[in-house]
Scaffold this active site. Structure first.
Site, short mmCIF file in Angstrom:
data_model
loop_
_atom_site.label_atom_id
_atom_site.label_comp_id
_atom_site.label_asym_id
_atom_site.label_seq_id
_atom_site.Cartn_x
_atom_site.Cartn_y
_atom_site.Cartn_z
N TYR A 1 0.91 -1.40 0.06
CA TYR A 1 0.00 -0.01 -0.16
C TYR A 1 1.03 1.42 -0.02
O TYR A 1 1.78 1.34 -0.75
CB TYR A 1 -1.03 -0.06 1.13
CG TYR A 1 -1.68 -1.39 1.33
CD1 TYR A 1 -2.53 -1.60 0.30
CD2 TYR A 1 -1.56 -2.02 2.39
CE1 TYR A 1 -3.28 -3.02 0.44
CE2 TYR A 1 -2.23 -3.31 2.33
CZ TYR A 1 -3.16 -3.69 1.44
OH TYR A 1 -3.83 -4.78 1.26
N VAL B 1 -4.67 -7.76 6.34
CA VAL B 1 -5.14 -7.40 7.53
C VAL B 1 -5.59 -8.32 8.55
O VAL B 1 -5.43 -8.12 9.89
CB VAL B 1 -6.45 -6.45 7.65
CG1 VAL B 1 -6.14 -4.92 6.71
CG2 VAL B 1 -7.44 -7.18 7.14
N1 LIG Z 1 -5.59 -5.02 3.43
C1 LIG Z 1 -6.55 -6.21 3.60
O1 LIG Z 1 -6.15 -7.25 3.96
C2 LIG Z 1 -7.85 -5.96 3.39
C3 LIG Z 1 -8.75 -7.22 2.97
C4 LIG Z 1 -10.15 -7.09 3.65
N2 LIG Z 1 -10.86 -8.27 3.29
C5 LIG Z 1 -11.07 -5.97 3.18
O2 LIG Z 1 -11.17 -5.91 2.04
O3 LIG Z 1 -11.08 -4.81 3.78
#
Ligand SMILES: NC(=O)CC[C@H](N)C(=O)O
Length: 420
Positions: free
Chosen positions: A251, A269
């Protein structure tokens, strides 16, 4: 020591370094917040911390909670992207999603001037990528994605129903991102749920660091799983995926990551990170507390430490590569010079060979140069040209060039098949 312990002992040095690094990082890094915007994730064990390295030869090394299960979340994205590229070709995928680092958080509203999400690893781009997987409906789309990710892992991955339900109930922002992509013409279906539903399920697939490491190792290995030997994707799709991981995987910390760690990677996440050392191995790390960018705080620190300790940065300088010319044999009576070549012939190796050949020809009156390829493993495109053109120039100057000892494949590669 029993006979059964012996194979394990051979990798013990790596396990030991991993365990030691894990302990140091756990002591140094105590900040971070477990994700709770997906309510079910908030229950994760803050202290769980594990790592696995899986090599392209199929051996694995691990420490800590290497086998603890967690949901893959965004670490699924490179593998779904790879699968979509394999199925449709990268050009078709990039009609609908870009390859630019967004410099924005994972859940940003992102559409470029052509109406495409900036890259396939932020949520907007990942949902578009999922929508691209050819299928009649959401169920079939998820089934195909689960099959593909399971092949990357080398075992059947299962779904964490609670995490899936929790995200499906609260994932309004992701539905909105899918709606915007649909309005902009980049979603590949006109049914938002047919994209977000398989996306939520793909994120809720359960993995361990051992799985992530093998999934990464499959990319490191040009798309072939190191243990099952299954060709999951082609070499080009593997390269494309690693390229996007190198530029967009973390990111809005992708720049700092490239600077400090220097390995293609992707975080989720759930606390997982997959990183890749191309040609060598995949790494999986797991620790739930996240930094402000949504990357595992200890996971990032662990990979930084490993990169430093093991010299894994992709731009580390390899000091003295071994000479591609193992031996030069001058037969003055016969007027021939034989160069025993070895290893991987890249540009620098070819340059070295051309230089050595030139020097020998200056100091002898040999009329025949024999290049012995018996110990050569690969000839890169650029080396092929350099050697091919040198051979032609030498012949124009009245010196015969013969290529010997190589498989036909190598000789054909640089137009020397007829010079044996
Ligand atoms: N950064 C992530 O891992 C986001 C994945 C999570 N399932 C979402 O869409 O918010």
């Amino acid at each position: 020591m029993s006979a059964d312990d012996r194979p394990r002992l051979l990798g013990a040095a790596v396990d030991r370094v991993l365990a030691e690094t894990l302990r140091e990082v756990a002591a140094d890094v105590t900040e971070g917040t477990v994700a709770d915007y997906i309510p079910e994730l908030a229950d994760a064990d803050r202290e769980a911390f594990g790592v696995t390295i899986a090599s392209v030869l199929g051996r694995s090394y691990g420490a800590g909670d290497a086998d603890a299960p967690f949901t893959i979340q965004s670490a699924s994205k490179p593998f779904v992207y790879a699968f979509a590229c394999e199925e449709l070709g990268a050009d078709a995928v990039h009609e609908r999603v870009g390859v630019e680092p967004s410099g924005e958080p994972f859940n940003a509203i992102s559409l470029d001037e052509r109406g495409r999400p900036e890259n396939p690893f932020i949520n907007a781009g990942a949902i578009v990528t999922t929508s691209l997987v050819p299928a009649a409906d959401a169920d079939e789309r998820f089934r195909r994605i689960r099959d593909a990710l399971s092949r990357f892992a080398g075992r059947e991955l299962d779904l964490d129903d609670d995490v899936h339900r929790s995200e499906a109930e609260t994932g309004h922002r992701n539905r909105a991102l899918a709606g915007l992509a649909l309005a902009a013409g980049s979603l590949a279906t006109d049914d938002v749920d047919a994209a977000t539903d398989p996306y939520f399920r793909q994120c809720a697939l359960r993995v361990t660091t051992a799985d992530l490491a093998l999934m990464g190792a499959t990319l490191a290995n040009g798309g072939v799983h190191p243990i099952t030997r299954d060709r999951v994707i082609g070499e080009r799709a593997a390269r494309d995926t690693l390229s996007v991981m190198a530029t967009c995987g973390m990111y809005d910390r992708s720049g700092a990551w490239a600077f400090r760690v220097g390995m293609p990677a992707k975080s989720g996440v759930g606390g997982g990170i997959v990183a890749v050392r191309p040609g060598e191995f995949g790494v999986g790390v797991y620790s739930p507390p996240l930094d402000e960018a949504g990357n595992s705080a200890r996971g990032v620190a662990m990979l930084e430490a490993l990169s430093d300790r093991f010299g894994l940065h992709m731009f580390d300088h390899i000091v003295e590569p071994v000479s591609p010319v193992a031996e030069v044999d001058v037969d003055a009576a016969a007027g021939t010079v034989t160069f025993d070549l070895r290893g991987e012939l890249d540009f620098i190796a070819a340059e070295q060979i051309v230089h050595d050949v030139g020097r020998v020809l200056e100091h002898t009156d040999a009329r025949v140069v024999r290049l012995d390829f018996g110990d050569v493993t690969v000839v890169a495109g650029i080396a092929e040209q350099l050697l091919g053109e040198t051979a032609a120039a030498a012949e124009a100057a009245g010196i015969e060039v013969h290529a010997v000892g190589a498989p036909d494949r190598v000789l054909e590669q640089f137009g020397l098949a007829d010079r044996r």
